[in-house]
Design a protein around this motif. Structure first.
Motif: not given
Length: 435
Positions: A165-172
């Motif tokens: 599974g691949v997705d984006e994530h806002a780490w800050r």
């Protein structure tokens, strides 16, 4: 326990120092901490240079933070004897590697307690540092180093992966710098029903290149073993998968497909609202009041909600919203259909209906139709592969949001990736085996 037989108290065993090669010789209890005086059990008086027996020279004290008991920080004051060889004059000290790493400030038991607290109990690093009575930097450096050694750098961590599974994530959430990372998830346990999804890695950036480079770094045999890749509607992930994993099947997960329909419904509702009233939705406007009801599946509507929807669509000026809402409900039904074959047929029918013949006024449906037609194979692939969606990836994203909030934010991406792998890397069943 009225019939229990109690033995003589053994503080060494109680403090779990047997495996550390230490023996308790005294204790000091203070209101805010406990101090245990210890000595090394093994004599270790043979010269490591010439092999002759040495003679005692003096002693030094090594201070180690140990696992707390009852949340009272416990410190080990280890008396380490130094020897001198009478033949070659070499000086050495007793081996304390069983108790702690060289120059470490935490005992192995204290380090294990900290790692379990971070991984299994979701403690903050500040809470762990407080329990060990060490500085935040000391606890953080030790936990990250040990976690990387026994868990993250485990060569078998990527074995058995068949579904990605691949997705984006806002780490800050700052204006300066790239705030997004690409998250790669192992969905194999979900498909096989053996456990939850686990985080495999995080890559800086949100682009085709970020995911493509990560796949290219894996060996060919591993890439050939990937059967399915679940993703959202971002075309960059699709292109990277096609180029690096030509034999894998791309699946656009239901969450993002239905969200496309929901966005089309919202855009249509706002457009009609502006055309009819000349302003954004306000309290009392029918379209605005029904905005949440319109996103509810038709089979879940209450009687009151049914009446609200019927009253809304009884007005001729709302017919465009009604058409868009009907397509949105058909998409929901396709995924909720008990028979996956019937669900696939329904979704294929929706895509075909949106591909041509849509009135020019329904600009939102025309846009939705172009998107679904472009990814039709990925959308329909879900119905042929049960338990394959990006839903678990969104769940891991939620856990990472909790981690970031627990730590009050991160500034160092390397530290964030390491903490995220410990938090969501699926190490709980394996942690005690490693340690």
């Amino acid at each position: 326990m009225p019939d229990a037989t109690f033995t003589r108290p053994d503080l060494t065993t109680f403090a779990r120092l047997d495996d550390l090669g230490l023996e308790v010789t005294g204790q000091l209890l203070e209101p805010d901490r406990a101090v245990l005086a210890c000595r090394v059990v093994e004599r270790d008086d043979w010269c490591r240079r010439c092999g002759c027996q040495g003679v005692p020279r003096d002693t030094v004290i090594r201070e180690l933070a140990h696992e707390p008991f009852g949340w009272r920080p416990t410190t080990l004051m280890v008396t380490v004897r130094r020897y001198r060889c009478a033949e070659c004059s070499h000086v050495w000290r007793q081996d304390t590697s069983k108790a702690a790493e060289p120059r470490a400030k935490l005992s192995r038991a204290g380090l294990r307690w900290a790692l379990v607290g971070i991984v299994c109990q979701h403690l903050s690093m500040a809470r762990v540092a407080e329990g060990l009575a060490v500085s935040w930097n000391t606890a953080n450096d030790a936990v990250l180093a040990e976690g990387r050694r026994v868990l993250i750098d485990d060569p078998t961590r990527l074995e058995g992966v068949r579904v990605l599974g691949v997705d984006e994530h806002a780490w800050r959430h700052t204006r300066k710098g790239d705030k997004f990372v690409t998250v790669i998830i192992d969905l194999t346990p979900v498909r096989e029903g053996t456990g939850p999804a686990r985080l495999l890695d995080m890559v800086e950036g949100r682009s085709k290149k970020a995911f493509k480079d990560w796949l290219a770094d894996r060996d060919q045999a591993w890439r050939e073993g990937i059967e399915v890749v679940a993703m959202d509607g971002f075309s960059g992930f699709k292109t990277a998968t096609t180029e690096e994993l030509p034999d894998a099947v791309s699946v656009m997960d239901p969450f993002h497909v239905v969200r496309l329909g929901g966005e089309a419904l919202d855009e249509c509702r706002r457009r009609v609202q502006q055309e009819l009233h000349g302003h954004r939705g306000r309290k009392g406007d029918p379209l605005y009041s029904a905005r949440r009801t319109l996103h509810t599946g038709a089979d879940l509507l209450t009687d009151r909600q049914h009446e609200r929807v019927e009253s809304l669509f009884a007005r001729p000026e709302h017919v465009e919203v009604q058409c868009t809402w009907g397509i949105y409900q058909r998409m929901i039904y396709a995924y909720r259909a008990p028979d996956r074959t019937a669900g696939r047929a329904e979704m294929a029918s929706v895509i075909e209906a949106l591909s041509s013949g849509v009135p020019a006024r329904l600009v939102e449906l025309r846009k939705l139709g172009r998107t679904l037609a472009r990814r039709v194979c990925d959308v329909l692939a879900y119905f042929d592969r049960p338990r394959t969606s990006n839903g678990p990836s969104e769940a891991i994203n939620g856990r990472l949001e909790h981690l970031r909030g627990l730590a009050l934010g991160f500034r160092n991406l390397t530290h964030y990736i390491a903490r995220a792998l410990l938090e969501a890397g699926g190490f709980r069943p394996r942690l005690h085996r490693h340690l």
